[in-house]
Enzyme design. Structure first.
Site, PDB file in Angstrom:
ATOM      1  N   TRP A  50       2.189   5.841 -13.353  1.00  0.00           N
ATOM      2  CA  TRP A  50       1.179   5.848 -12.496  1.00  0.00           C
ATOM      3  C   TRP A  50       1.154   4.376 -12.098  1.00  0.00           C
ATOM      4  O   TRP A  50       0.612   4.220 -10.990  1.00  0.00           O
ATOM      5  CB  TRP A  50      -0.088   6.322 -13.134  1.00  0.00           C
ATOM      6  CG  TRP A  50      -1.535   5.833 -12.204  1.00  0.00           C
ATOM      7  CD1 TRP A  50      -1.973   6.399 -11.303  1.00  0.00           C
ATOM      8  CD2 TRP A  50      -2.174   4.554 -12.378  1.00  0.00           C
ATOM      9  NE1 TRP A  50      -3.164   5.933 -10.792  1.00  0.00           N
ATOM     10  CE2 TRP A  50      -3.394   4.614 -11.336  1.00  0.00           C
ATOM     11  CE3 TRP A  50      -2.128   3.588 -13.181  1.00  0.00           C
ATOM     12  CZ2 TRP A  50      -3.998   3.825 -11.205  1.00  0.00           C
ATOM     13  CZ3 TRP A  50      -3.173   2.545 -13.011  1.00  0.00           C
ATOM     14  CH2 TRP A  50      -4.004   2.502 -11.987  1.00  0.00           C
TER      15      TRP A  50
ATOM     16  N   ARG B 270       5.952   3.811   5.442  1.00  0.00           N
ATOM     17  CA  ARG B 270       7.080   4.316   4.681  1.00  0.00           C
ATOM     18  C   ARG B 270       7.393   5.771   4.964  1.00  0.00           C
ATOM     19  O   ARG B 270       8.184   6.578   4.248  1.00  0.00           O
ATOM     20  CB  ARG B 270       6.692   4.418   3.278  1.00  0.00           C
ATOM     21  CG  ARG B 270       5.457   5.431   2.797  1.00  0.00           C
ATOM     22  CD  ARG B 270       4.969   5.151   1.484  1.00  0.00           C
ATOM     23  NE  ARG B 270       3.824   5.748   1.323  1.00  0.00           N
ATOM     24  CZ  ARG B 270       3.095   6.199  -0.042  1.00  0.00           C
ATOM     25  NH1 ARG B 270       3.761   5.508  -0.852  1.00  0.00           N
ATOM     26  NH2 ARG B 270       2.228   6.906   0.044  1.00  0.00           N
TER      27      ARG B 270
ATOM     28  N   GLN C 141      -9.474   0.642  -3.078  1.00  0.00           N
ATOM     29  CA  GLN C 141      -8.436   0.402  -4.328  1.00  0.00           C
ATOM     30  C   GLN C 141      -8.578  -0.180  -5.691  1.00  0.00           C
ATOM     31  O   GLN C 141      -8.727   0.325  -6.803  1.00  0.00           O
ATOM     32  CB  GLN C 141      -7.057   0.283  -3.826  1.00  0.00           C
ATOM     33  CG  GLN C 141      -5.975   0.279  -4.731  1.00  0.00           C
ATOM     34  CD  GLN C 141      -4.737  -0.464  -4.467  1.00  0.00           C
ATOM     35  OE1 GLN C 141      -4.764  -1.529  -4.435  1.00  0.00           O
ATOM     36  NE2 GLN C 141      -3.475   0.250  -4.400  1.00  0.00           N
TER      37      GLN C 141
ATOM     38  N   ARG D 101      -2.107   7.711   1.892  1.00  0.00           N
ATOM     39  CA  ARG D 101      -2.386   6.121   1.783  1.00  0.00           C
ATOM     40  C   ARG D 101      -2.041   5.663   3.202  1.00  0.00           C
ATOM     41  O   ARG D 101      -2.319   4.439   3.095  1.00  0.00           O
ATOM     42  CB  ARG D 101      -1.543   5.569   0.700  1.00  0.00           C
ATOM     43  CG  ARG D 101      -1.829   6.237  -0.663  1.00  0.00           C
ATOM     44  CD  ARG D 101      -3.289   6.203  -1.144  1.00  0.00           C
ATOM     45  NE  ARG D 101      -3.621   7.614  -1.994  1.00  0.00           N
ATOM     46  CZ  ARG D 101      -3.348   7.517  -3.109  1.00  0.00           C
ATOM     47  NH1 ARG D 101      -3.373   6.643  -3.898  1.00  0.00           N
ATOM     48  NH2 ARG D 101      -3.943   8.571  -3.789  1.00  0.00           N
TER      49      ARG D 101
ATOM     50  N   ASP E 192       2.217   1.282 -10.868  1.00  0.00           N
ATOM     51  CA  ASP E 192       3.530   0.856 -10.138  1.00  0.00           C
ATOM     52  C   ASP E 192       4.147  -0.468 -10.490  1.00  0.00           C
ATOM     53  O   ASP E 192       5.321  -0.649 -10.316  1.00  0.00           O
ATOM     54  CB  ASP E 192       3.039   0.820  -8.604  1.00  0.00           C
ATOM     55  CG  ASP E 192       2.777   1.755  -7.808  1.00  0.00           C
ATOM     56  OD1 ASP E 192       3.648   2.871  -8.131  1.00  0.00           O
ATOM     57  OD2 ASP E 192       2.021   1.799  -6.787  1.00  0.00           O
TER      58      ASP E 192
ATOM     59  N   ARG F   5       2.844  11.607  -6.277  1.00  0.00           N
ATOM     60  CA  ARG F   5       1.742  11.439  -7.143  1.00  0.00           C
ATOM     61  C   ARG F   5       0.403  11.301  -6.544  1.00  0.00           C
ATOM     62  O   ARG F   5      -0.432  12.078  -7.076  1.00  0.00           O
ATOM     63  CB  ARG F   5       1.895  10.260  -8.201  1.00  0.00           C
ATOM     64  CG  ARG F   5       1.519   9.244  -7.986  1.00  0.00           C
ATOM     65  CD  ARG F   5       1.204   8.087  -9.193  1.00  0.00           C
ATOM     66  NE  ARG F   5       2.282   7.736  -9.653  1.00  0.00           N
ATOM     67  CZ  ARG F   5       3.068   6.506  -9.253  1.00  0.00           C
ATOM     68  NH1 ARG F   5       2.608   5.928  -8.422  1.00  0.00           N
ATOM     69  NH2 ARG F   5       4.037   6.232 -10.206  1.00  0.00           N
ATOM     70  N   ASP F   6       0.413  10.549  -5.848  1.00  0.00           N
ATOM     71  CA  ASP F   6      -0.753  10.413  -4.825  1.00  0.00           C
ATOM     72  C   ASP F   6      -1.431  11.576  -4.212  1.00  0.00           C
ATOM     73  O   ASP F   6      -2.272  11.801  -4.214  1.00  0.00           O
ATOM     74  CB  ASP F   6      -0.435   9.151  -3.688  1.00  0.00           C
ATOM     75  CG  ASP F   6      -0.005   7.780  -4.406  1.00  0.00           C
ATOM     76  OD1 ASP F   6      -0.489   7.680  -5.617  1.00  0.00           O
ATOM     77  OD2 ASP F   6       0.184   6.980  -3.599  1.00  0.00           O
TER      78      ASP F   6
ATOM     79  N   THR G 122      -7.696   5.741  -0.877  1.00  0.00           N
ATOM     80  CA  THR G 122      -7.275   5.310  -2.481  1.00  0.00           C
ATOM     81  C   THR G 122      -7.462   6.754  -3.068  1.00  0.00           C
ATOM     82  O   THR G 122      -8.083   7.504  -2.979  1.00  0.00           O
ATOM     83  CB  THR G 122      -8.177   4.224  -2.662  1.00  0.00           C
ATOM     84  OG1 THR G 122      -8.125   4.199  -4.038  1.00  0.00           O
ATOM     85  CG2 THR G 122      -9.270   4.535  -2.341  1.00  0.00           C
ATOM     86  N   GLY G 123      -6.464   6.511  -4.399  1.00  0.00           N
ATOM     87  CA  GLY G 123      -6.567   7.788  -5.225  1.00  0.00           C
ATOM     88  C   GLY G 123      -8.011   7.743  -6.034  1.00  0.00           C
ATOM     89  O   GLY G 123      -8.454   8.635  -6.674  1.00  0.00           O
TER      90      GLY G 123
HETATM   91  O1  IFM Z   1      -0.476   4.874  -8.757  1.00  0.00           O
HETATM   92  C1  IFM Z   1      -0.321   3.917  -7.969  1.00  0.00           C
HETATM   93  C2  IFM Z   1      -0.216   4.555  -6.683  1.00  0.00           C
HETATM   94  O2  IFM Z   1       1.010   5.758  -6.550  1.00  0.00           O
HETATM   95  C3  IFM Z   1      -0.055   3.703  -5.365  1.00  0.00           C
HETATM   96  N1  IFM Z   1      -1.083   2.528  -5.546  1.00  0.00           N
HETATM   97  C4  IFM Z   1      -1.123   1.927  -6.840  1.00  0.00           C
HETATM   98  C5  IFM Z   1      -1.445   2.849  -7.814  1.00  0.00           C
HETATM   99  C6  IFM Z   1      -1.475   2.091  -9.444  1.00  0.00           C
HETATM  100  O3  IFM Z   1      -0.241   1.346  -9.394  1.00  0.00           O
END
Ligand code: IFM
Length: 806
Positions: free
Chosen positions: A493, A356, A692, A346, A495, A362-363, A711-712
């Site tokens: 997941w 950071r 996102q 990210r 935050d 997880r990401d 973004t995921g």
């Molecule tokens: O899952 C999180 C991710 O780790 C960071 N961005 C926001 C997502 C949802 O809160």
């Protein structure tokens, strides 16, 4: 309103109107040297880290400035402009511009006053510097006398924050000099007496260069204030206005590289020059500069190499469907988006520069999923890395430091880790993401031996991949809440959902349920019958808990707080319906058919909008529980009832798994960047990359999207599309083809590399079904199944597979 179009043949997005609603960016480079560039040449570059390896300055939230600027000045009329519309910003009545964002390069073309320019920006393959190649042509009938000036604004300190806010330090470590054809900036030059490996307070001298190749330098400047002038801006810098850079250098001022050359162009004549920028010692800089004496040839060759490199990656999966938006994304832009997210996690965008100092567990594990069908071996390396950041107790390190040293890391159990990373505890979900990611890798490649690879844990011990997964199960088993579902720990997941250390999230419970299903398949393969019995029993217990406690009339709740409060009940005044537990109840295989249909129908009626489904509804405002951090956000954004695009990916997958092709594709289109190309004034983000989130119905800016590129969403929607809609669902021994498509499609084709073989898959849908199949032909043989066994595939030549859906 649209600002550009997809040129699929050349894999480019062409921006025809430079006044885009936001800077529309592209990524250049590699993990070693990354660069971002907007359609107006704004952006920055960095070595390895956008926060700590910053070379070019870019000020966030500052109207896309500064950038990689090339100015053109007519020395007769004294008029000047830039090769990108900004920063000079000539009237668009007389200045014509096109920006071609390509895969790992950007070419900006401009026509003004009979001068045509093409500024090509790229990082050559496997190199750690960037090239700004300028082609300038006189399209008029008069001879022209022009000054061409390149401007690069160096940071004074490679740490972005220090450069921006600590000038009492950073101004006094930087200086510039002029060497042959380049500006050389030295940071900590006073330490040049240090021997190899020696440092003072961890510091050593570093050199950056900005050089000119293909022409002589007529004047130069290494001092930003001198170049721009006290009260001027990037649009009218003194050095360009005057046509002379004054040969000033910096010592305790802001450094820059500005280089001019004077060219005379006869009518029809073209000149080709190149500016080279990088983090390079003087000797290496000289060698690099010498290799660009003929920029036209070298740059053309280097561009071709980049196109070949990416073309090869994308060639492993190409699709042709009736939807041009879907094809543009899956074949090129979404694929590239997945690679960029995979590389940079990210960090490093116009929104966040990665302060950071590490990868989110997880990401990063999720991001891997987006490239498995294109580059499984790259994925495997990253999986190994992430497994080496799993703690021996089975949990994931919430933040994996860039300096990660497997086997020797401290963990959230150590105060030192908490202090250094700011992560106070384990998160409930981190290691659970390993299950779908590893399953996708193993089934895509058929590399079952991967399960036996031995990989260290983050802090101590080592074990096979299989052992790592078992320990992840152990971790959750040892951290159960009072109802027997995985305990909330620090977060799941989401935050912004703090259920408390012993709170329980239904999302994590469903992930855990799914993890057991996946691990059971591996256990079967390994004939680990004792473990299978253990998994069966544990999964049954978990099933009972979820079934008895989490199903609430027509929906799955979101969880329990530590105090036992139920979150996400139908009768709650706010946040009574949550998206993720519904889609994950389907993805995990937990929900009964009736539950799945009811829950998903509720998603459609209560959460869905024209731009996608909101994460929950109604937004938090007056009834937020203590851990509902989402309330800090305006309503309709981010986790507070925004349309979280990653969750849209799970929704697509869930509907596809249920065989609801129409709905899966409806969800796909609602949030697809390409499908909103003609609504760019609403979406605002680039139409060729995911964001996102999109502002939900509670926002006055419903439909506006944010947080571009990293973004995921990228990996999750890719999985939803490839595995879900297109139905490419491999398992250990072959490939199931189970499309879930809009009934109106006649079919589609896929070119896919699979386990060293090539598949030409044609799906035919004459009866216009949404899902299902009648029969399949594989290399001339008809079967009444939709499963292609590995052993039926030929290694040589194309395997021709035709699936008849109806
Ligand atoms: O899952 C999180 C991710 O780790 C960071 N961005 C926001 C997502 C949802 O809160």
């Amino acid at each position: 309103m649209q600002f550009g179009y997809f040129d699929n043949e050349n894999r480019e997005y062409v921006i025809t109107n430079p006044k885009t609603p936001a800077p529309w960016a592209n990524y250049l480079g590699s993990p070693e040297y990354g660069a971002l560039i907007s359609n107006n040449a704004g952006g920055y570059s960095f070595a390895k880290s956008g926060a700590n390896g910053r070379i070019l300055r870019y000020v966030f939230n500052n109207f896309d400035q500064p950038g990689r600027y090339i100015y053109i000045r007519d020395n007769d009329s004294k008029d000047y402009w830039s090769a990108s519309w900004q920063p000079v910003g000539k009237s668009l009545d007389t200045y014509k511009s096109e920006c071609h964002h390509g895969i790992s390069y950007t070419k900006i073309m401009a026509d003004y006053s009979d001068i045509h320019t093409e500024a090509l920006y790229y990082v050559p393959l496997n190199k750690t510097y960037e090239v700004w190649n300028l082609k300038v042509t006189n399209n008029g009938s008069e001879k022209r006398n022009l000054t061409l000036t390149g401007y690069a604004e160096f940071t004074n300190n490679s740490n972005y924050e220090q450069d921006q806010v600590n000038l009492q330090y950073s101004l006094f470590i930087s200086r510039t000099s002029f060497v042959e054809n380049r500006i050389r900036q030295t940071v900590h030059g006073n330490l040049d007496v240090l021997g190899a490996g020696e440092t003072v307070d961890d510091k050593r001298p570093t050199d950056r260069i900005f050089g000119l190749a293909g022409a002589d330098v007529s004047s130069y400047c290494g001092d930003k204030e001198v170049f721009i002038g006290r009260c001027n801006g990037y649009g009218n810098p003194d050095g360009v206005v005057n046509g002379d850079l004054g040969n000033a250098l910096s010592y305790n001022e802001n450094s820059c590289g500005a280089l001019s050359t004077v060219v005379e162009l006869m009518p029809g004549e073209t000149k080709n020059i190149a500016f080279i920028l990088g983090l390079k010692e003087n000797d290496e800089a000289e060698a690099i500069m010498n290799s660009y004496t003929d920029p036209a040839d070298v740059c053309e060759k280097e561009l071709a190499e980049l196109k070949t490199y990416w073309g090869e990656k994308f060639s492993h999966f190409q699709v042709q469907t009736p939807s041009k938006e879907f094809d543009s994304m899956i074949n090129t832009w979404h694929a590239y988006n997945c690679f960029m997210t995979f590389i940079w996690s990210r960090a490093a965008s116009f929104i966040y520069c990665g302060l950071r100092n590490g990868y989110g567990y997880r990401d990063t594990v999720q991001d891997i999923q987006g490239i498995i069908h294109l580059a499984p071996e790259m994925a495997a390396d990253k999986i190994r890395f992430m497994l080496s950041a799993q703690v021996a107790n089975g949990g994931g390190l919430p933040l994996v430091k860039f300096t990660h040293n497997a086997g020797h890391e401290d963990t959230p159990d150590d105060a030192s880790y908490v202090k250094e990373t700011g992560h106070p505890a384990y998160r409930a979900d981190d290691a659970l993401w390993l299950f779908p990611t590893i399953y996708k890798y193993v089934t895509e490649t058929g590399n079952l031996a991967f399960m036996d690879e031995v990989i260290p844990y983050a802090n101590k011990d080592e074990g096979t991949v299989y052992d790592h997964l078992k320990r992840a199960i152990d971790f959750s088993m040892k951290h159960l809440g009072r109802h027997g579902m995985p305990a909330g720990l620090y977060a799941d997941w989401n935050d912004c959902l703090r259920l408390g250390k012993d709170g329980e999230s239904s999302f994590v419970a469903l992930q855990f349920y799914y993890a057991m299903t996946i691990l059971r398949k591996f256990a079967e393969y390994k004939n680990d019958s004792e473990y299978i019995s253990y998994l069966d029993k544990s999964q049954k217990d978990l099933w009972n808990v979820i079934q008895n406690l989490c199903w609430n009339e027509d929906r799955f709740i979101r969880g329990f707080t530590e105090k036992g409060e139920v979150i996400g009940k139908r009768t709650d005044p706010e946040a009574n319906m949550w998206l993720n537990p519904q889609s994950w109840a389907v993805i995990s295989g937990f929900a009964s058919k009736a539950q799945a249909e009811a829950a998903m129908e509720n998603v459609y009626t209560q959460l869905n909008t024209a731009f996608g489904a909101v994460l929950m509804d109604p937004p938090y405002h007056a009834h937020a529980f203590d851990g509902a951090l989402a309330v800090i956000y305006n309503q309709g954004v981010k986790e507070n009832a925004g349309i979280f695009s990653q969750s849209q990916g799970w929704l697509i997958l869930a509907e596809a798994l249920l065989g609801h092709g129409n709905r899966a594709f409806e969800y796909y289109m609602e949030n697809s960047p390409a499908a909103q190309n003609d609504k760019a004034e609403v979406r605002k983000l680039e139409p060729y990359c995911y964001g996102q989130f999109t502002e939900g119905k509670a926002s006055p800016h419903f439909g506006r999207s944010h947080v571009h590129w990293l973004t995921g969403t990228a990996s999750t929607v890719m999985v939803g599309s490839v595995e879900g809609i297109l139905g490419m669902r491999p398992d250990f021994y072959g490939l199931r083809i189970a499309p879930s498509i809009p009934a109106e499609w006649d079919g589609f084709t896929v070119e896919k590399d699979f386990r060293g073989k090539h598949l030409h898959i044609e799906v035919k849908n004459p009866g216009h079904a949404e899902s299902g199949f009648k029969c399949m032909e594989i290399n001339g043989q008809t079967i009444f199944n939709n499963y292609v066994k590995d052993e039926w595939l030929m290694s040589n030549g194309d395997n021709i597979i035709t699936l008849y859906m109806s």
